[in-house]
Design a protein around this motif. Sequence first.
Motif, PDB file in Angstrom:
ATOM      1  N   HIS A 136      45.662 -13.742  -2.280  1.00  0.00           N
ATOM      2  CA  HIS A 136      46.056 -12.342  -2.567  1.00  0.00           C
ATOM      3  C   HIS A 136      44.838 -11.904  -3.455  1.00  0.00           C
ATOM      4  CE1 HIS A 136      47.948  -8.560  -2.747  1.00  0.00           C
ATOM      5  NE2 HIS A 136      47.923  -8.551  -3.929  1.00  0.00           N
ATOM      6  N   THR A 137      44.261 -10.564  -3.289  1.00  0.00           N
ATOM      7  CA  THR A 137      43.309  -9.892  -3.937  1.00  0.00           C
ATOM      8  C   THR A 137      43.897  -8.506  -4.050  1.00  0.00           C
ATOM      9  OG1 THR A 137      42.045  -9.358  -2.003  1.00  0.00           O
ATOM     10  CG2 THR A 137      41.491 -11.296  -3.202  1.00  0.00           C
ATOM     11  N   GLU A 138      43.595  -8.066  -5.474  1.00  0.00           N
ATOM     12  CA  GLU A 138      43.982  -6.676  -5.737  1.00  0.00           C
ATOM     13  C   GLU A 138      42.974  -6.188  -6.523  1.00  0.00           C
ATOM     14  OE1 GLU A 138      47.940  -4.758  -7.814  1.00  0.00           O
ATOM     15  OE2 GLU A 138      48.292  -6.585  -6.639  1.00  0.00           O
ATOM     16  N   SER A 139      42.966  -4.768  -6.289  1.00  0.00           N
ATOM     17  CA  SER A 139      41.669  -4.088  -7.233  1.00  0.00           C
ATOM     18  C   SER A 139      42.811  -3.378  -8.215  1.00  0.00           C
ATOM     19  CB  SER A 139      41.062  -3.012  -6.394  1.00  0.00           C
ATOM     20  OG  SER A 139      40.165  -3.681  -5.576  1.00  0.00           O
ATOM     21  N   HIS A 140      42.061  -3.006  -9.343  1.00  0.00           N
ATOM     22  CA  HIS A 140      42.705  -2.292 -10.358  1.00  0.00           C
ATOM     23  C   HIS A 140      41.888  -1.110 -10.952  1.00  0.00           C
ATOM     24  CE1 HIS A 140      45.438  -5.919 -10.266  1.00  0.00           C
ATOM     25  NE2 HIS A 140      44.336  -6.559 -10.475  1.00  0.00           N
ATOM     26  N   ARG A 141      40.625  -1.260 -10.987  1.00  0.00           N
ATOM     27  CA  ARG A 141      39.855  -0.120 -11.418  1.00  0.00           C
ATOM     28  C   ARG A 141      38.699   0.080 -10.477  1.00  0.00           C
ATOM     29  NH1 ARG A 141      38.211  -1.882 -17.193  1.00  0.00           N
ATOM     30  NH2 ARG A 141      36.376  -1.784 -16.150  1.00  0.00           N
ATOM     31  N   PRO A 142      37.938   1.050 -10.592  1.00  0.00           N
ATOM     32  CA  PRO A 142      36.691   1.280  -9.684  1.00  0.00           C
ATOM     33  C   PRO A 142      35.477   0.603 -10.121  1.00  0.00           C
ATOM     34  CG  PRO A 142      37.082   3.167 -10.829  1.00  0.00           C
ATOM     35  CD  PRO A 142      38.411   2.398 -11.132  1.00  0.00           C
ATOM     36  N   PHE A 143      34.738   0.124  -9.370  1.00  0.00           N
ATOM     37  CA  PHE A 143      33.432  -0.328  -9.719  1.00  0.00           C
ATOM     38  C   PHE A 143      32.491   0.474  -9.399  1.00  0.00           C
ATOM     39  CE2 PHE A 143      29.441  -2.794  -7.962  1.00  0.00           C
ATOM     40  CZ  PHE A 143      29.143  -3.244  -9.019  1.00  0.00           C
ATOM     41  N   ARG A 155      46.215 -12.275 -15.123  1.00  0.00           N
ATOM     42  CA  ARG A 155      44.700 -12.013 -14.882  1.00  0.00           C
ATOM     43  C   ARG A 155      44.358 -11.207 -16.115  1.00  0.00           C
ATOM     44  NH1 ARG A 155      44.423  -6.485 -14.688  1.00  0.00           N
ATOM     45  NH2 ARG A 155      46.421  -5.205 -14.133  1.00  0.00           N
ATOM     46  N   LEU A 156      42.975 -11.245 -16.463  1.00  0.00           N
ATOM     47  CA  LEU A 156      42.512 -10.378 -17.493  1.00  0.00           C
ATOM     48  C   LEU A 156      43.001  -8.955 -17.429  1.00  0.00           C
ATOM     49  CD1 LEU A 156      38.824 -11.063 -17.615  1.00  0.00           C
ATOM     50  CD2 LEU A 156      40.380 -11.775 -19.360  1.00  0.00           C
ATOM     51  N   SER A 157      43.423  -8.210 -18.256  1.00  0.00           N
ATOM     52  CA  SER A 157      43.907  -6.663 -18.338  1.00  0.00           C
ATOM     53  C   SER A 157      42.789  -6.032 -18.062  1.00  0.00           C
ATOM     54  CB  SER A 157      44.463  -6.413 -19.939  1.00  0.00           C
ATOM     55  OG  SER A 157      45.767  -7.305 -19.986  1.00  0.00           O
ATOM     56  N   VAL A 158      41.694  -6.176 -18.340  1.00  0.00           N
ATOM     57  CA  VAL A 158      40.661  -5.022 -18.002  1.00  0.00           C
ATOM     58  C   VAL A 158      39.838  -5.520 -16.789  1.00  0.00           C
ATOM     59  CG1 VAL A 158      40.212  -4.515 -20.609  1.00  0.00           C
ATOM     60  CG2 VAL A 158      38.821  -6.421 -19.303  1.00  0.00           C
ATOM     61  N   ALA A 159      40.347  -6.428 -15.833  1.00  0.00           N
ATOM     62  CA  ALA A 159      39.853  -6.719 -14.819  1.00  0.00           C
ATOM     63  C   ALA A 159      39.850  -5.451 -13.483  1.00  0.00           C
ATOM     64  CB  ALA A 159      40.735  -7.794 -13.982  1.00  0.00           C
ATOM     65  N   LEU A 160      38.623  -5.546 -12.971  1.00  0.00           N
ATOM     66  CA  LEU A 160      38.334  -4.556 -12.045  1.00  0.00           C
ATOM     67  C   LEU A 160      39.043  -4.954 -10.861  1.00  0.00           C
ATOM     68  CD1 LEU A 160      34.562  -4.342 -12.054  1.00  0.00           C
ATOM     69  CD2 LEU A 160      36.375  -2.807 -13.050  1.00  0.00           C
ATOM     70  N   ALA A 161      39.214  -6.263 -10.584  1.00  0.00           N
ATOM     71  CA  ALA A 161      40.168  -7.108  -9.539  1.00  0.00           C
ATOM     72  C   ALA A 161      40.513  -8.210  -9.832  1.00  0.00           C
ATOM     73  CB  ALA A 161      39.292  -6.938  -8.211  1.00  0.00           C
ATOM     74  N   HIS A 162      41.348  -8.743  -8.969  1.00  0.00           N
ATOM     75  CA  HIS A 162      41.775 -10.165  -9.258  1.00  0.00           C
ATOM     76  C   HIS A 162      42.188 -10.937  -7.907  1.00  0.00           C
ATOM     77  CE1 HIS A 162      46.121  -9.230  -8.888  1.00  0.00           C
ATOM     78  NE2 HIS A 162      46.245 -10.326  -8.625  1.00  0.00           N
ATOM     79  N   ALA A 163      42.040 -12.240  -7.846  1.00  0.00           N
ATOM     80  CA  ALA A 163      42.230 -13.029  -6.587  1.00  0.00           C
ATOM     81  C   ALA A 163      43.169 -14.096  -7.131  1.00  0.00           C
ATOM     82  CB  ALA A 163      41.008 -13.520  -5.812  1.00  0.00           C
ATOM     83  N   GLU A 164      44.180 -14.281  -6.341  1.00  0.00           N
ATOM     84  CA  GLU A 164      45.215 -15.482  -6.541  1.00  0.00           C
ATOM     85  C   GLU A 164      44.645 -16.556  -6.062  1.00  0.00           C
ATOM     86  OE1 GLU A 164      48.665 -13.392  -5.660  1.00  0.00           O
ATOM     87  OE2 GLU A 164      48.332 -12.144  -7.231  1.00  0.00           O
ATOM     88  N   LEU A 165      44.415 -17.707  -6.279  1.00  0.00           N
ATOM     89  CA  LEU A 165      44.141 -18.805  -5.650  1.00  0.00           C
ATOM     90  C   LEU A 165      44.775 -20.247  -5.720  1.00  0.00           C
ATOM     91  CD1 LEU A 165      41.018 -17.552  -7.386  1.00  0.00           C
ATOM     92  CD2 LEU A 165      40.360 -18.637  -5.058  1.00  0.00           C
ATOM     93  N   GLU A 166      44.932 -20.778  -4.402  1.00  0.00           N
ATOM     94  CA  GLU A 166      45.852 -21.931  -4.302  1.00  0.00           C
ATOM     95  C   GLU A 166      44.905 -23.098  -4.086  1.00  0.00           C
ATOM     96  OE1 GLU A 166      50.464 -23.107  -3.333  1.00  0.00           O
ATOM     97  OE2 GLU A 166      49.473 -21.281  -2.562  1.00  0.00           O
TER      98      GLU A 166
END
Length: 187
Positions: free
Chosen positions: A115-122, A85-96
Amino acid sequence: MPLIHECVVTTLSAEGRPHIAPLGLIEDGAHWIAAPFRPSTTLFNLEHGKKFTASFTDDPRIFAGLVTGVRSFPLTDIEGWPAPRLSVALAHAELEIDRVEADETRPRFFCRVRHTESHRPFLGMNRARSAVLEAAILATRLGRLSRKKIDSELDYLSIAIEKTAGEAEREAWEMVMEKIRAHFDKT
């Protein structure tokens, strides 16, 4: 009209090298649909791999950079998933990819969100960021849209830049404008 999530996708080459590109993923019930135009590296990679990552960011410089040829954004590995994922992503989703609808111009890859995951606040919406995103999309369609259409859209979008942009938005706007000016200087 469908809901489209503007994001940055990371696909993998046959050798496992990550490739990042801006892409709007179409939400369609249980699936998200990737529909890149032909020809593109993203399309080639999706045709040869079943897994990719969508990174969600509010940094307009990333979208501006990607449409102007910058590809050096830092990536972060995801445990148990092949595409970073982008290192600066607010969140990411893994897609198949579940299935593909063939098309000569724009095949549609129907994907399951694993799967989705948040990394920083929006921290909220910003009109200037949206304007940069729209201008970046215009910059990817310079050969498909008339100059009149592009100029009209940019005139309207520039209002949001003038009224609400911070330093990042102004920097991103100028990157996109340089690409558009260079295109029209050649034609």
